[in-house]
Design an enzyme around this catalytic site. Structure first.
Site, short mmCIF file in Angstrom:
data_model
loop_
_atom_site.label_atom_id
_atom_site.label_comp_id
_atom_site.label_asym_id
_atom_site.label_seq_id
_atom_site.Cartn_x
_atom_site.Cartn_y
_atom_site.Cartn_z
N THR A 15 -11.17 2.44 -10.47
CA THR A 15 -10.82 1.04 -10.72
C THR A 15 -12.09 0.26 -11.01
O THR A 15 -12.98 0.19 -10.16
CB THR A 15 -10.10 0.45 -9.50
OG1 THR A 15 -8.94 1.22 -9.29
CG2 THR A 15 -9.71 -1.00 -9.73
N PHE A 23 -2.33 4.45 -10.34
CA PHE A 23 -1.58 3.55 -9.46
C PHE A 23 -1.09 4.26 -8.20
O PHE A 23 -0.20 3.77 -7.52
CB PHE A 23 -0.40 2.94 -10.22
CG PHE A 23 -0.81 2.17 -11.44
CD1 PHE A 23 -1.34 0.89 -11.32
CD2 PHE A 23 -0.71 2.72 -12.71
CE1 PHE A 23 -1.74 0.17 -12.44
CE2 PHE A 23 -1.11 2.01 -13.84
CZ PHE A 23 -1.63 0.73 -13.70
N LEU A 24 -1.64 5.44 -7.89
CA LEU A 24 -1.12 6.20 -6.75
C LEU A 24 -1.38 5.48 -5.43
O LEU A 24 -2.35 4.75 -5.28
CB LEU A 24 -1.73 7.60 -6.71
CG LEU A 24 -3.23 7.78 -6.49
CD1 LEU A 24 -3.63 7.65 -5.04
CD2 LEU A 24 -3.65 9.14 -7.01
N LEU A 32 7.14 -6.86 0.40
CA LEU A 32 7.45 -8.16 0.99
C LEU A 32 7.42 -8.07 2.52
O LEU A 32 7.94 -8.94 3.20
CB LEU A 32 8.84 -8.63 0.54
CG LEU A 32 9.02 -8.93 -0.96
CD1 LEU A 32 10.46 -9.34 -1.27
CD2 LEU A 32 8.06 -10.04 -1.41
N ALA A 78 6.06 -8.54 6.01
CA ALA A 78 5.03 -9.27 6.75
C ALA A 78 4.45 -8.38 7.84
O ALA A 78 5.09 -7.41 8.26
CB ALA A 78 5.65 -10.52 7.36
N GLY A 107 -4.62 -3.28 4.22
CA GLY A 107 -5.95 -2.69 4.37
C GLY A 107 -6.11 -1.63 3.30
O GLY A 107 -5.48 -1.69 2.25
N CYS A 144 -8.15 -0.02 -1.54
CA CYS A 144 -7.90 -0.68 -2.83
C CYS A 144 -7.67 -2.18 -2.73
O CYS A 144 -8.42 -2.96 -3.32
CB CYS A 144 -6.71 -0.03 -3.51
SG CYS A 144 -7.09 1.62 -4.08
N ARG A 158 -10.33 3.05 6.10
CA ARG A 158 -11.05 2.01 5.39
C ARG A 158 -10.27 0.69 5.46
O ARG A 158 -9.09 0.65 5.15
CB ARG A 158 -11.30 2.43 3.93
CG ARG A 158 -12.40 3.46 3.83
CD ARG A 158 -12.58 3.93 2.42
NE ARG A 158 -11.51 4.81 2.00
CZ ARG A 158 -11.42 5.37 0.80
NH1 ARG A 158 -12.35 5.13 -0.10
NH2 ARG A 158 -10.42 6.17 0.49
C1 UDX Z 1 -2.50 0.57 -3.31
C2 UDX Z 1 -1.54 0.40 -4.50
O1 UDX Z 1 -0.18 0.35 -4.02
C3 UDX Z 1 -1.72 1.55 -5.49
O2 UDX Z 1 -0.89 1.33 -6.62
C4 UDX Z 1 -3.19 1.59 -5.93
O3 UDX Z 1 -3.40 2.69 -6.79
C5 UDX Z 1 -4.09 1.72 -4.70
O4 UDX Z 1 -3.83 0.64 -3.79
P1 UDX Z 1 -2.62 2.10 -1.11
O5 UDX Z 1 -3.86 1.31 -0.79
O6 UDX Z 1 -2.64 3.58 -0.98
O7 UDX Z 1 -2.15 1.79 -2.61
O8 UDX Z 1 -1.47 1.59 -0.13
P2 UDX Z 1 -0.15 0.69 -0.22
O9 UDX Z 1 1.02 1.51 0.15
O10 UDX Z 1 -0.06 -0.07 -1.47
O11 UDX Z 1 -0.41 -0.31 0.99
C6 UDX Z 1 -1.56 -1.15 1.03
C7 UDX Z 1 -1.57 -1.98 2.29
O12 UDX Z 1 -0.58 -3.00 2.24
C8 UDX Z 1 -1.30 -1.20 3.57
O13 UDX Z 1 -2.22 -1.63 4.56
C9 UDX Z 1 0.12 -1.58 3.95
O14 UDX Z 1 0.33 -1.52 5.33
C10 UDX Z 1 0.17 -3.01 3.44
N1 UDX Z 1 1.52 -3.47 3.11
C11 UDX Z 1 2.23 -2.88 2.11
C12 UDX Z 1 2.05 -4.57 3.79
O15 UDX Z 1 1.41 -5.14 4.68
N2 UDX Z 1 3.29 -5.02 3.43
C13 UDX Z 1 4.02 -4.45 2.44
O16 UDX Z 1 5.12 -4.94 2.16
C14 UDX Z 1 3.48 -3.34 1.77
#
Ligand code: UDX
Length: 442
Positions: free
Chosen positions: A121, A155-156, A257, A259, A264, A267, A334
């Site tokens: 990224t 986007f994984l 959505l 809360a 964290g 990304c 992280r």
């Molecule tokens: C994210 C993007 O989703 C992905 O497309 C990109 O390539 C990398 O960054 P990732 O960091 O692996 O992926 O995790 P993700 O499942 O997106 O969750 C990120 C954070 O958001 C987590 O800490 C999760 O607990 C939090 N989260 C997610 C919420 O607090 N509420 C939600 O509704 C969804």
């Protein structure tokens, strides 16, 4: 096609496995010798469900191998994927020195015309900088091969990385070169045909921005719901009900959505900052993103405020933090809210116990003062409060009764809305969650 993957972290290793599955000949390289040693021994350098199987399948088919030599990795490659890290710098922008180093290595070692694919990224304009750097490098080293740059963001999600990559919602790539576009069509032909996956073919800068805009938008949804949760707590509404009602609007949709104690991982925090930083650099104050970050940081603090509200002083108290990883399904610490909370608790003089099903090694390395538990209820035994920081299934399975029996004081601060507030409060627990019914603090 003959492909090299430079950088074998989450993105690189999953990409390498997927490319091998789609029939390409893949050579992986990483600057970290210990990671290569692990891979060459047939082990995984990090926890990711299904990745071991995907990678083994590539080895068995003879289509996935590794090398310790970047020249060897690039020899004969038609396409090279750049999957190196872009860690945050103190000013908010990403450190692109690893990306630049790969560009220079490619300009030196390409043995034929090559397509360089940015998967890391990176901010918009990195593609043009890379092209310029490689052209200069080639002028000085005499390498005459044509190198075209493509931005092809990944986007994984960690925890579901294999499935996300094998069955993507969309494939995005941007380039100014017809030759590179044809190469990318060939790279993704199998998945596009099999899954009827939509493809966005665009220019380099737009592809780069699609990645930042996607992550920043998802992070904005989370912070928006966390802000709504504050209002819910004050008017007696339930944020989960709001998310359900709002998410049923087809224009909005139900995902991201939830809360809680905030996002964290490697990304969202980095990408929100990097996007705001890029905007500032080009003369636009993206204040919305500053607010997204501030709301997110406030959510972690909320847990500590609620603990103080219940326990008054944290010094000498024993707190069980349930879950360390930034989300379930990964051992990644992280920017994990749990680690921030643990650090603050330690600084306040509390004894901190942490339970996590897969991330304890990392916790021990980062916070040696923390007591480690492989059983969540053991971590709660005679503790003064429990904090739910990651919604692992093993934690969700704990009943109100179990908590009542294990804890010294029946206080549960649920940062992930993992339990039913009515049930927990009825069982006598001083239960706090985010944006839902909670017990009243003194
Ligand atoms: C994210 C993007 O989703 C992905 O497309 C990109 O390539 C990398 O960054 P990732 O960091 O692996 O992926 O995790 P993700 O499942 O997106 O969750 C990120 C954070 O958001 C987590 O800490 C999760 O607990 C939090 N989260 C997610 C919420 O607090 N509420 C939600 O509704 C969804």
């Amino acid at each position: 096609m003959k492909v090299s993957v430079i950088g074998l972290g989450h993105v690189g290793l999953v990409t390498a496995g997927a490319l091998a599955r789609w029939g390409h000949e893949v050579t992986g390289y990483d600057v970290d010798a210990s990671k290569l040693t692990t891979l060459l021994a047939g082990e995984m350098p990090f926890y990711e469900p299904g990745l071991g199987e995907l990678v083994s399948e590539g080895h068995a088919a003879g289509r996935l191998r590794y090398t310790r030599d970047i020249g060897e990795a690039l020899a004969g490659a038609e396409v090279a994927f750049v999957c190196v890290g872009t860690p945050p710098l103190p000013g908010g922008g990403p450190d692109l020195s690893y990306v630049e180093a790969v560009g220079r290595a490619v300009a030196e070692h390409a043995t034929g015309d090559l397509v360089l694919v940015e998967k890391s990224t990176v901010p918009a304009s990195t593609g043009s900088r890379l092209s310029l750097t490689m052209a200069r490098e080639q002028q000085s080293n005499g390498n005459v091969h044509q190198i075209d740059v493509v931005s092809n963001p990944e986007f994984l999600k960690e925890g579901t990385a294999v499935d996300d990559t094998l069955h993507p919602d969309r494939i995005v790539y941007g380039t100014a070169s017809d030759r590179a576009r044809d190469a990318l069509r060939e790279i993704y032909r199998v998945v596009v045909e099999q899954d009827d996956c939509p493809v966005v073919e665009t220019d380099v800068a737009s592809a780069e921005l699609i990645k930042h805009a996607s992550n920043a938008f998802l992070a904005t949804r989370i912070s928006f719901m966390n802000a709504v949760a504050h209002v819910c707590e004050r008017v007696g509404a339930d944020v989960e009900e709001i998310a359900r009602g709002v998410g049923l609007d087809a224009r909005i949709g139900p995902a991201f959505l939830r809360a809680g104690i905030g996002y964290g991982g490697s990304c969202f925090p980095k990408d929100v900052d990097a996007f705001a930083h890029l905007a500032r650099q080009v003369g636009y104050q993206f204040e919305l993103l500053d607010a997204v970050r501030e709301i997110n940081e406030g959510q972690r603090q909320l847990v500590l405020d609620k603990l103080r509200g219940e326990l008054w002083h944290l010094e000498g108290k024993v707190i069980a933090v349930l879950g360390a990883a930034f989300k379930p399904g990964t051992d990644d610490l992280r920017e994990a809210p749990a680690m921030y909370i643990a650090r603050e608790l330690l600084a306040a003089g509390a004894t901190v116990r942490i339970y996590d099903p897969v991330a304890l090694d990392g916790v021990a390395a980062e916070l040696p003062e923390v007591e480690l538990y492989v059983d969540p209820l053991e971590a709660c035994r005679d503790a003064h409060a429990a904090v739910v920081a990651t919604e692992w299934a093993e934690i969700r399975e704990i009943s109100a009764d179990d908590f009542m029996k294990a804890l010294a004081y029946p206080i549960v601060v649920d940062g992930r809305n993992a339990f039913d507030p009515d049930e927990f409060i009825a069982a006598g627990i001083r239960y706090h969650s985010v944006g839902r019914r909670s017990v009243t603090l003194i």
